[in-house]
Motif scaffolding. Structure first.
Motif, short mmCIF file in Angstrom:
data_model
loop_
_atom_site.label_atom_id
_atom_site.label_comp_id
_atom_site.label_asym_id
_atom_site.label_seq_id
_atom_site.Cartn_x
_atom_site.Cartn_y
_atom_site.Cartn_z
N GLU A 259 0.79 -1.23 0.00
CA GLU A 259 0.00 0.00 0.00
C GLU A 259 0.83 1.28 0.00
O GLU A 259 0.27 2.38 -0.09
CB GLU A 259 -0.94 0.00 1.22
N GLY A 260 2.15 1.16 0.14
CA GLY A 260 3.00 2.34 0.16
C GLY A 260 3.27 2.85 1.57
O GLY A 260 2.58 2.48 2.52
N TYR A 261 4.28 3.71 1.69
CA TYR A 261 4.70 4.14 3.02
C TYR A 261 3.65 5.00 3.72
O TYR A 261 3.57 5.02 4.96
CB TYR A 261 6.04 4.88 2.95
N LEU A 262 2.82 5.71 2.95
CA LEU A 262 1.80 6.55 3.59
C LEU A 262 0.76 5.72 4.34
O LEU A 262 0.11 6.22 5.27
CB LEU A 262 1.11 7.43 2.54
N ALA A 263 0.61 4.46 3.94
CA ALA A 263 -0.34 3.59 4.64
C ALA A 263 0.07 3.34 6.08
O ALA A 263 -0.76 3.03 6.93
CB ALA A 263 -0.48 2.26 3.90
N LEU A 264 1.37 3.50 6.37
CA LEU A 264 1.85 3.34 7.75
C LEU A 264 1.47 4.53 8.62
O LEU A 264 1.74 4.51 9.83
CB LEU A 264 3.38 3.14 7.76
N TYR A 265 0.88 5.55 8.01
CA TYR A 265 0.45 6.74 8.76
C TYR A 265 -1.06 6.92 8.72
O TYR A 265 -1.56 8.01 9.01
CB TYR A 265 1.17 7.98 8.22
N LYS A 266 -1.76 5.86 8.39
CA LYS A 266 -3.22 5.93 8.39
C LYS A 266 -3.75 6.22 9.79
O LYS A 266 -3.25 5.68 10.77
CB LYS A 266 -3.82 4.60 7.89
N GLY A 267 -4.75 7.09 9.85
CA GLY A 267 -5.33 7.43 11.14
C GLY A 267 -4.55 8.46 11.94
O GLY A 267 -4.85 8.70 13.10
N LEU A 268 -3.55 9.09 11.29
CA LEU A 268 -2.70 10.03 12.02
C LEU A 268 -3.48 11.26 12.51
O LEU A 268 -3.30 11.70 13.64
CB LEU A 268 -1.53 10.48 11.15
N VAL A 269 -4.37 11.80 11.65
CA VAL A 269 -5.09 13.03 12.03
C VAL A 269 -5.98 12.81 13.25
O VAL A 269 -5.88 13.55 14.23
CB VAL A 269 -5.89 13.58 10.83
#
Length: 297
Positions: A259-269
């Motif tokens: 899913e790419g590196y941004l998927a590791l930051y899902k739910g950050l907001v």
């Protein structure tokens, strides 16, 4: 009469007041935790049931699951609150005392004490987290969902207490809490000591609140890959009966690859919205309780 006994009623009132503050904070912030978990367990925008944005997630949950959908899995964190806070701050103080006897600099010792408190805290709360995440991931209506105790019994009956059952995702929980507390305590106390105090009580409160807010925000940004891995392991697997997400770093690598590196930051907001101000409140309560105890005991 021992003079300390005069303080017990006052101490009980203070402790009760702070426990109420913590639990009210949980109730106010829990919808953000549900939204964070939903984002972390979804596997890409190609899924027709995936949420497109924060607003879309809130609207969808409200329309399909009702207002109580935002409070799925709220009982485990409420039950875990007292032992969690007690372990977090008690062990932090004990590790800090031990590390003060080493040649480590005060700043590094504070961060290391935070790391130790986070690892210890994770061991206590992981079973509660397994139950909470499994309930938050359930998209059935609130009335159709099993209770927290029924869900815990189901997990124990099918998978036991071990690393495939009530303690699955333990390594991710250790990473999440260890990294969070390391930065959280280390940043807060080091920065607080570097910025002069203010004689004005209001300005002093704002100084501490701002540093606490930054501590919670920065810690959330750094530890969220562990949080995503934890949600994937503790949440429902893509194919029922097949375990895709097994261990912390295997899950991180798999999410990154698919899913790419941004998927590791899902739910950050939603995580920052919850733990930024929540982290500030927690440290302020800790500071004022500690100061009161030192003055009176």
């Amino acid at each position: 009469m021992n003079e300390h006994s005069l303080f017990f009623p006052q101490l009980d009132v203070k402790q009760a007041s702070y426990q109420i503050v913590y639990r009210v904070t949980i109730c106010l912030m829990h919808p953000l935790d549900v939204v964070k978990t939903r984002f972390q367990i979804q596997r890409g925008t190609t899924d027709p049931t995936s949420y497109k944005s924060l607003g879309h997630c809130f609207r969808t949950i409200f329309q399909s699951e009702g207002v109580f959908g935002f409070y799925k899995g709220i009982l485990p964190p409420i039950l875990a609150e007292t032992p969690k806070r007690a372990v977090k701050f008690f062990t932090f103080e004990q590790y800090k005392k031990l590390l003060n006897l080493t040649p480590l600099s005060p700043g590094v010792a504070l961060s290391a004490a935070g790391l130790g408190s986070g690892l210890t805290e994770a061991l206590v709360i992981n079973p509660f987290e397994v139950v909470k995440v499994s309930l938050q991931a359930n998209r059935d209506s609130f009335k159709e969902q099993p209770s927290s105790f029924a869900q815990a019994r189901r997990i124990i009956k099918s998978d036991g207490f071990g690393l495939r059952g009530l303690n699955k995702g333990l390594t991710s929980t250790l990473g999440r809490h260890g990294v969070f507390n390391m930065i959280y305590f280390g940043f807060y106390f080091n920065v607080k000591d570097a910025i002069p105090t203010s004689p004005d009580p209001t300005l002093e409160f704002l100084r501490k609140f701002t540093i606490g807010l930054l501590s919670g925000t920065i810690s959330s940004c750094v530890n969220i890959p562990f949080d995503v891995a934890k949600s994937r392991i503790q949440g429902p697997q893509p194919v029922p009966g097949e375990i895709k997400y097994r261990t912390c770093f295997q899950t991180m690598a798999l999410v990154y690859r698919e899913e790419g590196y941004l998927a590791l930051y899902k739910g950050l907001v939603p995580k920052i919205m919850r733990l930024g101000p929540g982290g500030a409140v927690m440290l302020l309560v800790y500071e004022y309780v500690s100061e009161w105890l030192q003055r009176n005991w």
